[in-house]
Scaffold this motif. Structure first.
Motif, mmCIF file in Angstrom:
data_model
loop_
_atom_site.group_PDB
_atom_site.id
_atom_site.type_symbol
_atom_site.label_atom_id
_atom_site.label_comp_id
_atom_site.label_asym_id
_atom_site.label_seq_id
_atom_site.Cartn_x
_atom_site.Cartn_y
_atom_site.Cartn_z
ATOM 1 N N CYS B 354 0.843 -1.211 0.000
ATOM 2 C CA CYS B 354 0.000 0.000 0.000
ATOM 3 C C CYS B 354 0.872 1.253 0.000
ATOM 4 C CB CYS B 354 -0.912 0.009 1.232
ATOM 5 S SG CYS B 354 -2.302 -1.118 1.125
ATOM 6 N N LYS B 357 2.338 1.844 -3.343
ATOM 7 C CA LYS B 357 1.343 2.326 -4.312
ATOM 8 C C LYS B 357 0.740 3.672 -3.908
ATOM 9 C CE LYS B 357 -0.385 -1.958 -6.415
ATOM 10 N NZ LYS B 357 0.761 -2.848 -6.332
ATOM 11 N N LEU B 359 -1.035 4.350 -1.204
ATOM 12 C CA LEU B 359 -2.358 4.217 -0.594
ATOM 13 C C LEU B 359 -2.314 4.415 0.923
ATOM 14 C CD1 LEU B 359 -3.556 1.042 -2.576
ATOM 15 C CD2 LEU B 359 -3.976 3.457 -3.094
ATOM 16 N N SER B 398 -7.994 -3.383 4.614
ATOM 17 C CA SER B 398 -8.120 -3.028 3.188
ATOM 18 C C SER B 398 -9.496 -2.435 2.901
ATOM 19 C CB SER B 398 -7.863 -4.248 2.305
ATOM 20 O OG SER B 398 -8.870 -5.231 2.460
ATOM 21 N N GLN B 399 -10.495 -2.876 3.639
ATOM 22 C CA GLN B 399 -11.813 -2.260 3.469
ATOM 23 C C GLN B 399 -11.767 -0.801 3.910
ATOM 24 O OE1 GLN B 399 -14.109 -5.046 5.757
ATOM 25 N NE2 GLN B 399 -14.424 -6.434 4.024
ATOM 26 N N VAL B 401 -8.953 1.150 3.910
ATOM 27 C CA VAL B 401 -8.097 1.908 2.987
ATOM 28 C C VAL B 401 -8.739 2.010 1.600
ATOM 29 C CG1 VAL B 401 -5.878 1.825 1.758
ATOM 30 C CG2 VAL B 401 -5.971 1.378 4.221
ATOM 31 N N GLY B 402 -9.386 0.936 1.172
ATOM 32 C CA GLY B 402 -10.069 0.928 -0.128
ATOM 33 C C GLY B 402 -9.129 1.168 -1.283
ATOM 34 N N ARG B 403 -9.600 1.849 -2.313
ATOM 35 C CA ARG B 403 -8.830 2.253 -3.505
ATOM 36 C C ARG B 403 -8.074 1.080 -4.127
ATOM 37 N NH1 ARG B 403 -5.313 7.334 -2.399
ATOM 38 N NH2 ARG B 403 -4.939 6.407 -0.363
ATOM 39 N N GLY B 404 -8.735 -0.037 -4.172
ATOM 40 C CA GLY B 404 -8.144 -1.194 -4.845
ATOM 41 C C GLY B 404 -7.243 -2.042 -3.982
ATOM 42 N N SER B 405 -7.036 -1.650 -2.744
ATOM 43 C CA SER B 405 -6.109 -2.405 -1.886
ATOM 44 C C SER B 405 -6.692 -3.762 -1.494
ATOM 45 C CB SER B 405 -5.768 -1.612 -0.624
ATOM 46 O OG SER B 405 -6.910 -1.426 0.194
ATOM 47 N N GLU B 406 -8.003 -3.914 -1.658
ATOM 48 C CA GLU B 406 -8.613 -5.214 -1.346
ATOM 49 C C GLU B 406 -8.100 -6.303 -2.286
ATOM 50 O OE1 GLU B 406 -10.273 -2.461 -2.163
ATOM 51 O OE2 GLU B 406 -11.991 -2.094 -0.834
#
Lengths: 281, 613
Positions: B354, B357, B359, B398-399, B401-406
């Motif tokens: 993260c 990237k 994030l 990850s939920q 942080v979101g932005r595709g980190s899931e």
């Protein structure tokens, strides 16, 4: 690349050799076992051996299929037809090999098969001034053409090439492949054995030098993790590092296939890793 | 009169009320679920209120024993800790080996069920049927090992202790429960214990347990012990599971930098074969074990740690760290704080990606940085700074942080993946996806099938499904008997049928006329009993799946082949698994399966939480 299989023609008379080529000893294995093992390593589809009716074959890997050519003695087109018919519904292309090429290398097979584009029916190597129809790739769709030729008693491969879109590959064309140029620069992959002297010369060649790595207790017991050993097969590599290929050991070929088959053929460029079978935590 | 190996009762402790009582367990239940994780699954159906928050005081925390505990059979001193996981919201069952298993069972119970919560930091003292709680504010904040040592000094050496560390007290969702230096590691059981203000549970042997055929058990134990010294356990004795690391690296199954690669250039610096000469200090055994798989390594500043493949993989290659000092120190610190090393490494590795990237704003947290690894562990244990987020585990983090980190959060059902790359071990991919506990290598040993050479491990299909089911069934039996899985090769060598071997041992202990077929049915029942618990808690088929990364990114092997696991292939394997298990397309047991496996009592809402209260 289309889904590829392989056909090995084992039904020839071996009259000049004096004994069936398929069963000739090859450093603890047989010629047919070695060639089927190499083509199996080279294609992602099935491997089919075409034998003569009633022909006794040496032991083969359990996944290799065998079909009998009921009309033996009519040449390679007849065997090709039997092989294409057996394999045809599962692959788009077949690499076709004779039995007597113990120096065949997987990168040669991949080079030939990989050259078969949509506009081509046959990839036909030409080496030393000779076409190599038994070291070539054939589109499966050719089966009907082959059957027509057989029905017309036009049994020479040249008749098939006349009616096909053939990509001729010269030695230079083949060796444009960097891996092939490195691992089989003399294109010994197509060196076939016709007479006893051919066989004896080939048999006397030194075995490929195989880097062998050992892991876990196998490494600590041997006192070394890496050795280079001459070996035509996995069993020879194991013997070279004093590892017993029993139920407690497995090998990885080139970091990929997991096996403990002692007759698995090895070629130059291979690496072998031996590890304990109780992998995992 | 209970059968041999059992007391036929569970001890139910209500920490809120300060009361306890024994409740009998019918022999039919014992025979159907055996013990350990099997009996634990049945007890969870019976004593866990439906849809309860895992850290609600009413949620149970169970210590479940087995018929083999207390026998001279090697590796039998094991127990299961079972609860609803705060990390996954599903069933979790962690096994551990120690003298706690023997002392706990010899309180005279097949299981100890803790419900309710203490009013302050306390320890629970169980002496046969007598249960009391003692305030223990002086122990709160201590590492589990220190708390255990103080309690044994205070109460005497006959007492055995299971304790939590600071991470459990602070509710880190992957906190462990520890004893004798061993850990019930996965799924956050330490957080459940911490939520009950329970620092430790003390048990003392106060009775004996008999076997149906004591002479037969003794003879079998002697024979098994002798066999346990053979080639099938050599790896564990000589190098331990650390021996996996370089071998897995060579075959592209070593998860690296948050599963972005499967080979790690720094692996040699961490491999047992390379570092044992310089760092290996000692080899130990669990209680009642003749294998001796524990290998103690020397770390920086006089530190020591028990090094296993999973903690080295998770805190080393997964985080891109090749500094052996750092990995040993990180492992040691996880033990002190009471953190599951797999989830800790998985969560930190995800956070490192993260950061890479952009994030997460924590520029210090970079792959390959040993100081960053140690700093992140401290923050997680303290739940401070970034540790507040990371203490949630990768799914919840990850939920947030979101932005595709899931897509690259390495978990199944919330449980972080162990050190087996699913793209190059495709039977294991299925095993990880469908297992009730989440991404798990102990309840699903499907990697064994992949590494047997019986199928192409890169081309998941029918053979992989069969392999995953067989290994899952075997694990269900071993984890219920309970016998150590490091013995599994001993039971199978020479063409033996492990189920027949286990049936023979169970018959000697219990007197039941049990055979391999019955144990095969028992295995299937246990696997589905866990699934039914999850169903009750809201599980849906979508949870039997892998993170997007594994289905959208390929890996290149040394051989030149590409390992690709598509969603279509995984879906096909899951559907085949469901069919073979007798599940419908939604993953629910069909009526025929329910009948065959006598699962009626676990189906339907009318049974839910029937014994609660």
């Amino acid at each position: 690349m289309a889904q590829a299989g392989a056909i090995v023609l084992a039904g020839g008379k071996s009259s000049r050799m004096g004994s069936p080529k398929a069963a000739l000893e090859w450093h603890g294995s047989t010629l047919l076992r070695r060639v089927t093992g190499i083509v199996a390593r080279s294609v992602d589809g099935p491997v089919v051996v075409v034998s003569a009716a009633g022909q006794a074959l040496p032991a083969l890997d359990g996944e290799v299929e065998v079909v009998a050519d009921e009309r033996e003695g009519r040449g390679p087109l007849q065997g090709l037809a039997a092989g294409l018919a057996a394999i045809g519904d599962r692959v788009d292309v077949a690499y076709v090999s004779s039995t007597d090429v113990p120096l065949l290398h997987p990168v040669f097979v991949r080079r030939v098969v990989g050259a078969l584009e949509d506009t081509v029916d046959v990839v036909l190597p030409e080496i030393g001034g000779f076409r190599q129809p038994l070291s070539a790739a054939y589109r499966i769709d050719l089966l009907s053409t082959v059957e027509e030729l057989i029905a017309a008693d036009r049994m020479r491969p040249a008749f098939l090439f006349e009616r096909s879109r053939v990509l001729h590959m010269s030695e230079d064309d083949l060796l444009e492949d960097v891996a092939l140029a490195r691992l089989d620069p003399a294109l010994a992959s197509v060196s076939n054995l016709n007479e006893r002297a051919d066989y004896e010369r080939a048999h006397a060649l030194p075995a490929p030098e195989i880097p062998v790595e050992m892991f876990g207790p196998l490494a600590t017991r041997s006192g070394t993790r890496r050795q280079i050993v001459p070996a035509w097969s996995l069993g020879a590599a194991a013997a070279g590092v004093h590892v017993a290929l029993d139920e407690h050991v497995v090998a990885a070929l080139n970091g990929d296939k997991i096996t403990r088959d002692p007759e698995l053929p090895l070629v130059s460029g291979d690496t072998v890793a031996f590890m304990v079978a109780d992998a995992g935590g | 009169m209970p059968p041999g190996g059992y007391f036929g009762k569970a001890l139910l402790v209500d920490l809120s009320a300060g009361s306890s009582r024994s409740e009998s367990i019918e022999e039919s239940v014992l025979r159907s679920y055996v013990g350990g994780v099997g009996l634990g699954a049945w007890l969870m159906h019976s004593y866990c209120p439906a849809r309860i928050d895992p850290v609600d005081p009413r949620a149970p925390l169970m210590f479940v024993f087995s018929p083999m505990v207390g026998t001279p059979l090697t590796t039998s001193a094991k127990f299961a800790v079972v609860a609803k996981s705060p990390l996954t919201g599903r069933l979790t069952d962690a096994l551990a080996s120690s003298h706690f298993a023997i002392a706990g069972k010899l309180t005279g119970h097949d299981a100890i069920v803790l419900r309710g919560a203490c009013r302050e930091p306390s320890v629970v003292v169980i002496d046969r049927d007598s249960v009391r709680t003692e305030p223990a504010p002086d122990l709160w904040g201590l590492p589990a090992a220190q708390a255990e040592a103080r309690l044994r000094d205070r109460h005497g050496p006959a007492w055995r202790v299971a304790a939590i560390g600071p991470a459990g007290e602070r509710g880190v969702r992957y906190a462990t429960i520890s004893h004798d230096g061993r850990h019930a590691g996965r799924g956050g059981l330490g957080a459940v214990m911490g939520s009950k203000w329970c620092k430790a549970i003390l048990v003392r042997a106060g009775t004996k347990v008999g076997s149906a055929d004591p002479a037969g058990v003794l003879a079998a134990a002697r024979e098994l012990r002798k066999r346990s010294f053979g080639a099938a356990t050599a790896k564990y004795r000589e190098l331990g599971t650390m021996a996996n690391l370089l071998a897995f690296n060579a075959i592209s199954t070593l998860p690296t930098r948050n599963f972005s690669a499967a080979r790690f250039e720094g692996a040699p610096a961490l491999g047992a074969e390379e570092i044992a000469d310089l760092r290996h200090l000692a080899r130990n055994s669990c209680a009642s074990c003749s294998i001796g798989c524990e290998h103690i390594y020397r770390g920086p500043g006089g530190t020591q740690a028990r090094m296993e493949y999973e903690n080295v993989f998770a805190l080393g290659p997964l985080c891109g760290v090749s500094d052996a000092d750092a990995v040993i120190a990180a492992s040691s610190r996880c033990d002190e704080l009471g953190l599951d090393t797999i989830s800790t490494g998985g969560t930190i590795a995800w956070a490192m990606e993260c950061v890479e990237k952009g994030l997460i704003d924590a520029p210090w947290l970079r792959f390959g940085n040993p100081e960053a690894l140690l700093r992140a562990i401290e923050q997680i244990g303290a739940r401070e700074g970034l540790g507040r987020l990371l203490a949630l585990g990768t799914r919840a983090a990850s939920q947030e942080v979101g932005r595709g980190s899931e897509a690259f959060a390495p978990h199944v059902k919330g449980l972080e993946l162990p050190g087996y790359e699913p793209r190059t071990l495709q039977a294991m991919a299925l095993g990880l996806a469908v297992n009730a506990r989440g991404a798990d290598h102990n309840r699903s040993g499907a990697y064994e099938a992949d590494l047997s050479g019986a199928h192409d491990r890169l081309m998941g299909g029918e053979a992989h499904v069969a392999g995953a089911i067989e290994t899952e069934n075997r694990a269900a039996v071993m984890d219920s008997l309970i016998l150590c899985k490091f013995l599994r090769g001993v039971f199978a060598e020479g063409g033996r049928d492990p189920l027949a071997e286990w049936a023979r041992l169970l018959k000697l202990v219990t007197g039941w006329d049990v055979d391999a077929d019955e144990l095969a049915t028992t295995a299937r029942r246990i696997v589905l009993a866990k699934r039914l618990f999850n169903l009750r808690e809201g599980w849906t088929r979508e949870e039997d799946w892998l993170p997007d990364r594994f289905l959208s990114e390929s890996l290149k092997l040394e051989s030149g082949r590409t390992a690709t696991l598509t969603a279509t292939r995984l879906e096909a394997m899951i559907s085949a698994y469901y069919r073979e298990r007798g599940l419908d397309e939604a993953g629910v047991p069909d009526p025929e399966t329910v009948g065959k496996l006598s699962l009626h009592g676990l189906m339907g809402s009318e049974q839910i939480g029937a014994k609660v209260g």
